[in-house]
Design a protein around this motif. Structure first.
Motif, PDB file in Angstrom:
ATOM      1  N   ASP A 206       0.851  -1.197   0.000  1.00  0.00           N
ATOM      2  CA  ASP A 206       0.000   0.000   0.000  1.00  0.00           C
ATOM      3  C   ASP A 206       0.887   1.248   0.000  1.00  0.00           C
ATOM      4  OD1 ASP A 206      -2.497   1.220  -0.085  1.00  0.00           O
ATOM      5  OD2 ASP A 206      -2.652   1.381   2.089  1.00  0.00           O
ATOM      6  N   LEU A 207       1.879   1.233  -0.869  1.00  0.00           N
ATOM      7  CA  LEU A 207       2.922   2.257  -0.837  1.00  0.00           C
ATOM      8  C   LEU A 207       2.516   3.451  -1.698  1.00  0.00           C
ATOM      9  CD1 LEU A 207       5.635   2.665   0.527  1.00  0.00           C
ATOM     10  CD2 LEU A 207       6.737   1.533  -1.391  1.00  0.00           C
ATOM     11  N   HIS A 208       1.659   4.298  -1.141  1.00  0.00           N
ATOM     12  CA  HIS A 208       1.179   5.471  -1.863  1.00  0.00           C
ATOM     13  C   HIS A 208       1.602   6.752  -1.150  1.00  0.00           C
ATOM     14  CE1 HIS A 208      -1.950   5.997   1.158  1.00  0.00           C
ATOM     15  NE2 HIS A 208      -2.299   4.731   0.990  1.00  0.00           N
ATOM     16  N   HIS A 209       1.159   7.879  -1.682  1.00  0.00           N
ATOM     17  CA  HIS A 209       1.636   9.190  -1.235  1.00  0.00           C
ATOM     18  C   HIS A 209       1.355   9.486   0.238  1.00  0.00           C
ATOM     19  CE1 HIS A 209       1.384   9.428  -5.591  1.00  0.00           C
ATOM     20  NE2 HIS A 209       2.106  10.518  -5.599  1.00  0.00           N
ATOM     21  N   ASP A 210       0.270   8.956   0.771  1.00  0.00           N
ATOM     22  CA  ASP A 210      -0.060   9.199   2.178  1.00  0.00           C
ATOM     23  C   ASP A 210       0.760   8.339   3.119  1.00  0.00           C
ATOM     24  OD1 ASP A 210      -1.832  11.280   2.566  1.00  0.00           O
ATOM     25  OD2 ASP A 210      -3.594  10.076   2.077  1.00  0.00           O
ATOM     26  N   ASN A 211       1.355   7.274   2.591  1.00  0.00           N
ATOM     27  CA  ASN A 211       2.118   6.350   3.431  1.00  0.00           C
ATOM     28  C   ASN A 211       3.628   6.519   3.283  1.00  0.00           C
ATOM     29  OD1 ASN A 211      -0.085   5.186   4.642  1.00  0.00           O
ATOM     30  ND2 ASN A 211      -0.207   3.451   3.247  1.00  0.00           N
ATOM     31  N   ILE A 212       4.038   7.653   2.733  1.00  0.00           N
ATOM     32  CA  ILE A 212       5.459   7.990   2.635  1.00  0.00           C
ATOM     33  C   ILE A 212       5.654   9.349   3.299  1.00  0.00           C
ATOM     34  CG2 ILE A 212       7.403   8.424   1.097  1.00  0.00           C
ATOM     35  CD1 ILE A 212       6.083   6.605  -0.961  1.00  0.00           C
ATOM     36  N   ILE A 229       2.959 -11.001  -0.187  1.00  0.00           N
ATOM     37  CA  ILE A 229       4.041 -11.638  -0.929  1.00  0.00           C
ATOM     38  C   ILE A 229       3.743 -11.594  -2.425  1.00  0.00           C
ATOM     39  CG2 ILE A 229       5.216 -13.835  -1.363  1.00  0.00           C
ATOM     40  CD1 ILE A 229       4.694 -14.566   1.560  1.00  0.00           C
ATOM     41  N   GLY A 230       4.756 -11.194  -3.204  1.00  0.00           N
ATOM     42  CA  GLY A 230       4.581 -11.149  -4.648  1.00  0.00           C
ATOM     43  C   GLY A 230       5.816 -10.618  -5.335  1.00  0.00           C
ATOM     44  N   PRO A 231       5.774 -10.449  -6.655  1.00  0.00           N
ATOM     45  CA  PRO A 231       6.897  -9.858  -7.382  1.00  0.00           C
ATOM     46  C   PRO A 231       7.142  -8.424  -6.925  1.00  0.00           C
ATOM     47  CG  PRO A 231       5.379 -10.959  -8.887  1.00  0.00           C
ATOM     48  CD  PRO A 231       4.700 -10.899  -7.558  1.00  0.00           C
ATOM     49  N   ARG A 232       8.392  -8.046  -6.846  1.00  0.00           N
ATOM     50  CA  ARG A 232       8.767  -6.733  -6.323  1.00  0.00           C
ATOM     51  C   ARG A 232       8.121  -5.582  -7.110  1.00  0.00           C
ATOM     52  NH1 ARG A 232      15.062  -5.332  -5.358  1.00  0.00           N
ATOM     53  NH2 ARG A 232      14.681  -6.398  -3.392  1.00  0.00           N
ATOM     54  N   ILE A 233       7.959  -5.737  -8.404  1.00  0.00           N
ATOM     55  CA  ILE A 233       7.406  -4.675  -9.237  1.00  0.00           C
ATOM     56  C   ILE A 233       5.988  -4.298  -8.810  1.00  0.00           C
ATOM     57  CG2 ILE A 233       6.516  -6.272 -10.983  1.00  0.00           C
ATOM     58  CD1 ILE A 233       7.203  -4.169 -13.102  1.00  0.00           C
ATOM     59  N   TYR A 234       5.282  -5.238  -8.149  1.00  0.00           N
ATOM     60  CA  TYR A 234       3.894  -4.976  -7.775  1.00  0.00           C
ATOM     61  C   TYR A 234       3.770  -3.863  -6.743  1.00  0.00           C
ATOM     62  CZ  TYR A 234       1.710  -8.786 -10.384  1.00  0.00           C
ATOM     63  OH  TYR A 234       1.217  -9.584 -11.385  1.00  0.00           O
ATOM     64  N   ASP A 235       4.842  -3.540  -6.041  1.00  0.00           N
ATOM     65  CA  ASP A 235       4.759  -2.442  -5.073  1.00  0.00           C
ATOM     66  C   ASP A 235       4.715  -1.080  -5.750  1.00  0.00           C
ATOM     67  OD1 ASP A 235       4.276  -2.776  -2.407  1.00  0.00           O
ATOM     68  OD2 ASP A 235       6.373  -2.916  -1.787  1.00  0.00           O
ATOM     69  N   CYS A 236       4.960  -1.018  -7.049  1.00  0.00           N
ATOM     70  CA  CYS A 236       4.963   0.264  -7.759  1.00  0.00           C
ATOM     71  C   CYS A 236       3.559   0.717  -8.154  1.00  0.00           C
ATOM     72  CB  CYS A 236       5.834   0.170  -9.013  1.00  0.00           C
ATOM     73  SG  CYS A 236       7.567  -0.213  -8.713  1.00  0.00           S
ATOM     74  N   GLY A 237       2.656  -0.232  -8.372  1.00  0.00           N
ATOM     75  CA  GLY A 237       1.357   0.102  -8.936  1.00  0.00           C
ATOM     76  C   GLY A 237       0.525   1.039  -8.082  1.00  0.00           C
ATOM     77  N   ARG A 238       0.494   0.788  -6.801  1.00  0.00           N
ATOM     78  CA  ARG A 238      -0.335   1.613  -5.900  1.00  0.00           C
ATOM     79  C   ARG A 238       0.087   3.078  -5.957  1.00  0.00           C
ATOM     80  NH1 ARG A 238      -4.072   3.657  -3.814  1.00  0.00           N
ATOM     81  NH2 ARG A 238      -4.937   3.278  -1.747  1.00  0.00           N
ATOM     82  N   PHE A 239       1.395   3.316  -6.049  1.00  0.00           N
ATOM     83  CA  PHE A 239       1.887   4.687  -6.104  1.00  0.00           C
ATOM     84  C   PHE A 239       1.575   5.329  -7.449  1.00  0.00           C
ATOM     85  CE2 PHE A 239       4.939   8.012  -6.950  1.00  0.00           C
ATOM     86  CZ  PHE A 239       5.009   8.688  -5.745  1.00  0.00           C
ATOM     87  N   ILE A 240       1.743   4.579  -8.521  1.00  0.00           N
ATOM     88  CA  ILE A 240       1.593   5.139  -9.863  1.00  0.00           C
ATOM     89  C   ILE A 240       0.183   5.660 -10.101  1.00  0.00           C
ATOM     90  CG2 ILE A 240       1.520   4.518 -12.318  1.00  0.00           C
ATOM     91  CD1 ILE A 240       3.941   2.662 -11.726  1.00  0.00           C
ATOM     92  N   HIS A 241      -0.821   4.903  -9.672  1.00  0.00           N
ATOM     93  CA  HIS A 241      -2.201   5.314  -9.968  1.00  0.00           C
ATOM     94  C   HIS A 241      -2.848   6.104  -8.830  1.00  0.00           C
ATOM     95  CE1 HIS A 241      -4.373   2.556  -7.315  1.00  0.00           C
ATOM     96  NE2 HIS A 241      -3.591   1.571  -7.702  1.00  0.00           N
ATOM     97  N   ASN A 242      -2.094   6.370  -7.773  1.00  0.00           N
ATOM     98  CA  ASN A 242      -2.698   7.015  -6.613  1.00  0.00           C
ATOM     99  C   ASN A 242      -2.865   8.517  -6.821  1.00  0.00           C
ATOM    100  OD1 ASN A 242      -3.614   6.503  -3.841  1.00  0.00           O
ATOM    101  ND2 ASN A 242      -2.053   8.003  -3.328  1.00  0.00           N
TER     102      ASN A 242
END
Length: 283
Positions: A206-212, A229-242
């Protein structure tokens, strides 16, 4: 921050009470009634002085700013949920200089005591200036690409595939007809990504703008992980579309769809330059 004088009631605000009543029924009602006593027990247990209350966050959680001696801390208490257990597990796995520091955890109380990040500026607070959007990607990039850690075989955190199965269940889709039309596309894209990225990492989730948040010593650090648990790239999606609508609306154009698409593309291109991921996979 809501300053709390000594005379103030520790009862939950009415909006949170309504949400908890509706979602959790009698269990929620009992928890609400016990909430003031629960907070007082936490203050006594850890020798805390109540300073203020944070307004942000999920309705099932309440966050207080507290002091323990000379140390500024945060007390987070919530109705018992599985995500609290995955959060505390993830916080224990991530590097201490990239996430908030945990000071104490009481599982029966579902109470988490953490070091307060100061000044605590969120990346979201900088979205008022659309010209800074790509800068925000560069601020978040170290967390988006290196916060994650390899998942051990014994790790009990949920998987991203379980999230997809749960999120696309018939019960959910019955209540979200607009979402249902995109399920097949989402599953197809997921299969393509997992074919190319078969690494197994513990992700924030859940790595988005409010959580940084900005820390004066460590720089930008993460809070509130879901733990998945998942591929590392999946942590980027939440931030990109947030916060795309928010950022797009500030762009001063009536074509919100075009602005949003352009914003997503710029974020992906910027992140691609700062990561091992090609733009097309980030999109």
């Amino acid at each position: 921050v809501k300053i709390l004088p000594e005379s103030v009631s520790l009862e939950l605000d009415p909006a949170k009470q309504r949400f908890i009543n509706k979602r959790f029924g009698s269990i929620g009602i009992a928890w609400i009634q016990d909430f003031p006593e629960l907070i007082q027990a936490c203050l006594s247990q850890w020798g805390l002085t109540l300073i203020g209350r944070a307004e942000a966050g999920l309705a099932v959680n309440t966050v207080f700013f507290v002091q323990r001696g000379e140390q500024a801390c945060v007390l987070k208490v919530g109705l018992p949920q599985p995500e609290q257990l995955t959060e505390i597990e993830a916080l224990g796995l991530f590097s201490s200089d990239q996430v908030v520091n945990v000071l104490a955890w009481d599982e029966p109380k579902r109470a988490l005591l953490m070091e307060r990040i100061q000044p605590g500026l969120t990346l979201r607070s900088l979205l008022d200036n659309p010209d800074l959007d790509t800068d925000l990607v560069s601020y978040a990039a170290p967390l988006l690409v290196s916060l994650q850690v390899p998942a051990e075989e014994t790790c009990q955190l949920p998987t991203y595939q379980y999230w997809l199965k749960d999120g696309f269940s018939p019960e959910v889709l019955e209540q979200a007809t607009k979402l249902a039309q995109y399920v097949d596309l989402a599953l197809r894209l997921n299969r393509g990504l997992t074919d190319r990225y078969n690494d197994v990492f513990v992700l924030h989730g859940d790595l988005h703008h409010d959580n940084i948040l900005k820390d004066s010593h460590l720089g930008w650090v993460a809070i509130d992980p879901k733990g998945v648990i998942g591929p590392r790239i999946y942590d980027c999606g939440r931030f990109i579309h947030n916060f795309i609508p928010l950022a797009a609306d500030r762009g001063g154009t009536s074509d919100a769809v075009a602005v949003a698409a352009g914003l997503i593309l710029r974020r992906c291109k910027t992140l691609s330059e700062l990561s091992p991921y090609p733009t097309e996979d980030l999109i």
